[in-house]
Design an enzyme around this catalytic site. Structure first.
Site, mmCIF file in Angstrom:
data_model
loop_
_atom_site.group_PDB
_atom_site.id
_atom_site.type_symbol
_atom_site.label_atom_id
_atom_site.label_comp_id
_atom_site.label_asym_id
_atom_site.label_seq_id
_atom_site.Cartn_x
_atom_site.Cartn_y
_atom_site.Cartn_z
ATOM 1 N N GLU A 144 45.166 -20.761 -55.325
ATOM 2 C CA GLU A 144 45.123 -21.996 -54.545
ATOM 3 C C GLU A 144 44.772 -23.156 -55.476
ATOM 4 O O GLU A 144 44.330 -22.947 -56.621
ATOM 5 C CB GLU A 144 44.081 -21.859 -53.427
ATOM 6 C CG GLU A 144 44.116 -22.941 -52.378
ATOM 7 C CD GLU A 144 45.408 -22.981 -51.576
ATOM 8 O OE1 GLU A 144 46.399 -23.519 -52.135
ATOM 9 O OE2 GLU A 144 45.434 -22.526 -50.425
ATOM 10 N N HIS A 200 46.399 -14.302 -47.286
ATOM 11 C CA HIS A 200 45.183 -13.488 -47.142
ATOM 12 C C HIS A 200 44.594 -13.606 -45.734
ATOM 13 O O HIS A 200 45.015 -14.443 -44.929
ATOM 14 C CB HIS A 200 44.133 -13.908 -48.178
ATOM 15 C CG HIS A 200 43.657 -15.325 -48.015
ATOM 16 N ND1 HIS A 200 42.733 -15.702 -47.060
ATOM 17 C CD2 HIS A 200 43.976 -16.460 -48.685
ATOM 18 C CE1 HIS A 200 42.495 -16.997 -47.150
ATOM 19 N NE2 HIS A 200 43.250 -17.492 -48.128
#
Length: 207
Positions: free
Chosen positions: A84, A8
């Site tokens: 994550e 990202h």
């Protein structure tokens, strides 16, 4: 399998120097959105095509995937295993606050001990390995794009290269890959070998 792995762009946590991980769903900043737009335009201009567009469901990854999907005309499949590591009680805290709430034990943080209300690194390795093993079993003949996080990218790259995934100390992994904002990592995965086309490509940010 033709595999493209994307991290990202710049997020609110980057700007505010706060702990993100999987415990705080921080969005992209305006800079991060512009980075993602540049990435999406590059993918279209260079003629990338995918059979599967997979993404972590978190805001900072899903926004990148949405911009890619809009530019190239694809649907997105979200997968929680690409998140994550969940940072539990220190999520969204500043680095200073995180050290006060969850101070480092003698000898350093252990990769096998969970952050309170969160995960340990071994938990993340387990779910990412589960994801990747299923991916190559079911989609070896596909063109796949994955949008995920820096930590998850590092685990995926270690799996692909057959590297040791961890050591007892969280702060001292044996291998670490640089993953810039909206960086791309491209591979051809075959049963007998892996061809690496490039790692950490961010050329779209320099144009």
């Amino acid at each position: 399998m033709e595999l493209l792995i994307i991290r990202h762009g710049r997020s609110q946590g980057d700007d505010e120097n706060r702990v993100e991980g999987g415990g705080w769903d921080a969005p992209l900043t305006e800079v991060g959105i512009e980075q993602a737009n540049r990435l999406a335009r590059r993918l279209k201009e260079e003629g990338y095509e995918f059979d599967l567009l997979l993404s972590s469901p978190m805001l900072r990854t899903s926004k990148v995937a949405e911009l890619i999907a809009a530019e190239l005309g694809y649907e997105i499949a979200f997968d929680d295993r690409l998140r994550e590591m969940h940072t539990g009680v220190i999520a969204a805290k500043t680095i200073k606050e995180a050290h006060e709430i969850h101070p480092m034990p003698e000898g350093g943080f252990r990769s096998y001990i969970r952050i309170p209300e969160g995960e340990c690194y071994i938990d993340q390795i387990s779910r990412v390995l589960h994801f990747y093993t299923e991916l190559i079993d079911k989609h070896m003949d596909k063109r796949v794009c994955i949008v995920t996080h820096g930590g998850t990218v590092n685990i995926l790259l270690s799996i692909i290269f057959g590297l040791p995934l961890t050591s007892p100390l969280l702060e001292k992994p044996m291998f670490r890959f640089r993953t810039g904002d909206t960086s791309m990592h491209k591979f051809t995965i075959m049963p007998e070998r892996v061809v690496t086309h490039f790692l950490n490509d961010t050329a779209h940010l320099r144009s």
